[in-house]
Design a protein around this motif. Structure first.
Motif, mmCIF file in Angstrom:
data_model
loop_
_atom_site.group_PDB
_atom_site.id
_atom_site.type_symbol
_atom_site.label_atom_id
_atom_site.label_comp_id
_atom_site.label_asym_id
_atom_site.label_seq_id
_atom_site.Cartn_x
_atom_site.Cartn_y
_atom_site.Cartn_z
ATOM 1 N N LEU A 67 -18.299 -135.457 41.700
ATOM 2 C CA LEU A 67 -18.036 -135.504 43.137
ATOM 3 C C LEU A 67 -17.679 -136.939 43.533
ATOM 4 O O LEU A 67 -18.270 -137.895 43.034
ATOM 5 C CB LEU A 67 -19.266 -135.046 43.919
ATOM 6 N N TRP A 114 -30.600 -125.985 41.483
ATOM 7 C CA TRP A 114 -29.747 -124.872 41.907
ATOM 8 C C TRP A 114 -30.605 -123.720 42.434
ATOM 9 O O TRP A 114 -30.316 -123.146 43.480
ATOM 10 C CB TRP A 114 -28.892 -124.412 40.723
ATOM 11 N N ILE A 163 -21.900 -127.765 39.858
ATOM 12 C CA ILE A 163 -20.521 -127.306 40.095
ATOM 13 C C ILE A 163 -19.804 -127.091 38.769
ATOM 14 O O ILE A 163 -19.099 -126.094 38.585
ATOM 15 C CB ILE A 163 -19.769 -128.310 40.992
ATOM 16 N N SER A 205 -22.835 -132.424 40.741
ATOM 17 C CA SER A 205 -21.632 -132.364 39.905
ATOM 18 C C SER A 205 -21.874 -131.460 38.697
ATOM 19 O O SER A 205 -21.005 -130.672 38.307
ATOM 20 C CB SER A 205 -21.231 -133.763 39.443
ATOM 21 N N ASN A 227 -21.095 -123.799 37.136
ATOM 22 C CA ASN A 227 -20.625 -122.601 37.836
ATOM 23 C C ASN A 227 -19.116 -122.428 37.722
ATOM 24 O O ASN A 227 -18.620 -121.310 37.592
ATOM 25 C CB ASN A 227 -21.050 -122.643 39.302
ATOM 26 N N ARG A 228 -18.383 -123.517 37.777
ATOM 27 C CA ARG A 228 -16.920 -123.431 37.702
ATOM 28 C C ARG A 228 -16.462 -122.944 36.339
ATOM 29 O O ARG A 228 -15.496 -122.194 36.227
ATOM 30 C CB ARG A 228 -16.311 -124.807 38.006
#
Length: 152
Positions: free
Chosen positions: A7, A64, A38, A35, A41-42
């Motif tokens: 990020l 999370w 993300i 970060s 999950n991405r």
């Protein structure tokens, strides 16, 4: 060049108002943990597959889970989407269909290949027997029943 996601300072400034207050012990680096969340999950990874640069995978998962239960991520999404100015409708399709195990038999009716059942195997054996009888009636010995030598 690294494929890790980080990020930016600008993104962190936009997210900070949504962070819960830290009570007691200060949290570990928010940029690193968010970060990592993300990134996981991405890319659809398991928590234990998180790169070491994001810290311990247990820390990523705990943040999370805890922030998800508290609704922090939902508030982030609502807050960021309302900053856009004009209202828009965005639709995401997450259709999930569940088929019964007998639904696969529909393929057989359309000429597809189907798995042999015990009754099919019995029919096959019966047809082989009938073919052998027809063959013997014509006078020639069936190759599976006789080896072709006289006297059998």
């Amino acid at each position: 060049m690294s494929n890790l996601f980080w990020l930016t300072d600008e993104q962190m400034e936009r997210l900070k108002p949504f962070f819960p207050k830290s009570h007691g012990k200060p949290r570990v680096d928010d940029r690193r943990v968010l970060s990592g969340i993300i990134f996981i999950n991405r890319n659809g990874l398991r928590w234990c597959d998180a790169p070491r640069e994001y810290g311990p995978h247990k820390t990523l998962y705990n943040r999370w889970k805890r922030w998800g239960d508290m609704g922090v991520f939902a508030r982030m999404m609502e807050g960021l989407s309302s900053e856009g100015g004009e209202e828009r409708i965005v639709m995401i399709d997450a259709t999930c269909l569940k088929a019964h195990r007998t639904a696969s038999s529909l393929r057989a009716k359309k000429g597809g290949r189907r798995q042999a059942r015990s009754s099919d195997r019995a029919d096959k054996g019966r047809s082989e027997h009938q073919a052998a009888r027809r063959h013997r009636c014509k006078g020639a010995p069936h190759p599976l029943l006789h080896d072709g030598r006289p006297g059998q």
